[in-house]
Design a protein around this motif. Structure first.
Motif, PDB file in Angstrom:
ATOM      1  N   HIS A  58      -0.729  37.494  22.986  1.00  0.00           N
ATOM      2  CA  HIS A  58      -1.137  36.089  22.920  1.00  0.00           C
ATOM      3  C   HIS A  58      -1.663  35.824  21.514  1.00  0.00           C
ATOM      4  O   HIS A  58      -2.132  36.752  20.837  1.00  0.00           O
ATOM      5  N   PRO A  59      -1.633  34.544  21.078  1.00  0.00           N
ATOM      6  CA  PRO A  59      -2.212  34.231  19.765  1.00  0.00           C
ATOM      7  C   PRO A  59      -3.722  34.483  19.757  1.00  0.00           C
ATOM      8  O   PRO A  59      -4.392  34.293  20.771  1.00  0.00           O
ATOM      9  N   SER A  60      -4.221  34.931  18.601  1.00  0.00           N
ATOM     10  CA  SER A  60      -5.672  35.082  18.464  1.00  0.00           C
ATOM     11  C   SER A  60      -6.270  33.735  18.065  1.00  0.00           C
ATOM     12  O   SER A  60      -5.546  32.778  17.796  1.00  0.00           O
ATOM     13  N   SER A  61      -7.608  33.671  18.048  1.00  0.00           N
ATOM     14  CA  SER A  61      -8.294  32.434  17.648  1.00  0.00           C
ATOM     15  C   SER A  61      -9.629  32.841  17.042  1.00  0.00           C
ATOM     16  O   SER A  61     -10.013  34.012  17.072  1.00  0.00           O
TER      17      SER A  61
ATOM     18  N   ALA B 275      -4.839  39.245  22.615  1.00  0.00           N
ATOM     19  CA  ALA B 275      -4.669  38.817  21.219  1.00  0.00           C
ATOM     20  C   ALA B 275      -4.580  40.037  20.296  1.00  0.00           C
ATOM     21  O   ALA B 275      -3.761  40.083  19.373  1.00  0.00           O
TER      22      ALA B 275
END
Length: 295
Positions: A168-171, A163
């Motif tokens: 990849h997308p972060s969260s 991320a």
């Protein structure tokens, strides 16, 4: 009096139970690590320490340890000649040394057939069918132990760096992990370089917590782990409706997440591993028992 001793020994502590010939537990004792893979002699001393503590707590003279019969369930007992080597060093009149998985299975299922999955820092499957006990998994988190805390923690740190790099997308979860490391990816690298399985495992509770809040990264990682656990169950569990119990620190967290076919077989463990060790001691040494177990 024919005293029986059950021992449950692992990397953090060793517990002993003193029981009468019928398996009624009179007292328990505790001491330090009994990891026979890393330090056989310390393990022996701590096994003795826990046993003497149990005798003392029951008001029984420790001079009677030498006339007692014991069943020991120890991490690493099934590796190489560890179990046999330790057996020769023990002070008991009779002793049988098993892997800790065997006493966990006996405790959880009693004399029934079925499977336990022990999911803590690592993960291992133990299945009993009649006389046969079979192990699967449990080869250590670097190459195995899917669904275990060490593996989960390692995967979370990997996702956090993916991320960070924008792959990849972060969260909210990866942001929270990043904050733990002061926003510095190099600190994650340094941590991972020398982290023990237990160190990685400290991140597992965060994953379950964020999964319950529907954080996408947590949901994906936990979902993958549930599929891994069920893939193992597909391989080791007989197709008939035998019992299933999930043990270890993470076992109860995975239970509600299993798919319906496994949730239907899932049962709370009947007893803890220490009680399982005492039950096996009754089977073997008080002449009352089922000749049911060997492994």
């Amino acid at each position: 009096m024919n005293y029986l001793v059950g021992i449950d020994g692992g990397g953090t502590s060793c517990r002993a139970a003193l029981a009468d010939a019928g398996g009624r537990i009179l007292a328990t004792g505790k001491s330090g690590s009994a990891n026979i893979m890393t330090d056989m002699n310390t393990a022996r001393l701590n096994i003795l320490g826990a046993t003497e503590a149990a005798f003392t707590a029951a008001g029984v003279s420790t001079s009677l340890v030498a006339s007692a019969s014991a069943v020991l369930g120890l991490a690493g007992a099934n590796v190489g000649g560890n179990g046999a080597q330790l057996q020769a060093m023990l002070p008991f009149k009779n002793a049988l040394v098993y892997s800790d998985g065997v006493i966990a299975l006996q405790g959880a299922l009693g004399d029934a057939d079925g499977t336990v999955v022990i999911v803590g820092t690592g993960s291992v499957y133990v299945t009993r069918s009649g006389e046969e006990i079979r192990f699967a998994g449990g080869w250590g988190f670097k190459v195995s132990d899917l669904g275990g805390g060490a593996r989960l923690g390692r995967d979370l740190l990997e996702e956090t760096l993916l991320a960070y790099d924008g792959f990849h997308p972060s969260s909210a979860l990866t942001d929270a992990v990043m904050r733990r490391f002061g926003g510095n990816p190099h600190q994650i690298v340094q941590f991972a370089h020398s982290a023990s399985p237990g160190d990685f495992g400290t991140f597992a509770p965060m994953l379950f917590e964020y999964a319950s809040l529907e954080d996408p990264v947590a949901v994906a990682l936990i979902g993958r782990s549930v599929r891994n656990i069920e893939e193992g169950l597909d391989a080791v569990m007989p197709s008939d409706e035998s019992r299933l119990s999930l043990l270890g620190g993470l076992g109860s967290l995975y239970g509600p997440l299993l798919s319906p076919r496994y949730k239907a077989r899932l049962q709370e463990p009947l007893n803890d591993p220490l009680t399982g060790a005492v039950q096996l001691a009754v089977h073997y040494f008080s002449g009352a028992g089922v000749e049911h177990m060997h492994g």
